[in-house]
Design a protein around this motif. Sequence first.
Motif, PDB file in Angstrom:
ATOM      1  N   CYS A  52      -6.837  -1.847  -6.779  1.00 33.46           N
ATOM      2  CA  CYS A  52      -6.820  -0.385  -6.673  1.00 33.46           C
ATOM      3  C   CYS A  52      -6.338   0.197  -7.995  1.00 33.46           C
ATOM      4  N   GLU A  95      -9.919   2.376  -4.532  1.00 33.08           N
ATOM      5  CA  GLU A  95     -10.150   0.933  -4.423  1.00 33.08           C
ATOM      6  C   GLU A  95     -11.348   0.571  -5.301  1.00 33.08           C
ATOM      7  N   ILE A 104       0.820  -1.223   0.000  1.00 33.29           N
ATOM      8  CA  ILE A 104       0.000   0.000   0.000  1.00 33.29           C
ATOM      9  C   ILE A 104       0.848   1.265   0.000  1.00 33.29           C
TER      10      ILE A 104
END
Length: 157
Positions: free
Chosen positions: A42, A32, A16
């Motif tokens: 994403c 997302e 992330i």
Amino acid sequence: MLLIDEQGEKRGVVPIGEALAAAEQAGLDLVEIAAGSSPPVCKLLDYGKYKFQAQKKAAEARKKQKVVEVKEIKMRPNIDKHDYDVKMRSIQKFFEEGDKVKVTLRFRGRELAHQDLGYQLLRRVEADVEGLGKVEMSPRLEGRQMVMVMAPTRPHA
């Protein structure tokens, strides 16, 4: 998470932090798309533009929608032939527009004793619209009136 860049190409599974850094560098948002999938998907995109496009698409879908109305035709058991023909033309027009038709037969005074005439008249209406519409609710007595609902056989847009 699986990252898709602004061109729509898969960058693969990235942590992330790296995805957020890529979004920051491109000057876009990290959105997302599919949270339920494994791994979550994403995408790098301009969120404001994405929301605007989704709103436009929803408005377009609403515009193309046809709202089916229920039009009502009122008759009496001893209706004259010409009046009956006028009502039948109205029913035909409503079916062509894609609307449902509620035929209401009102009984007054002693006419209620001759309900069979009402059933005959509604069966005649049903026979006359054969091919254009079909009976959705059979004739039934509701107080002093007999009601039947018909729908067009093929909906028009």
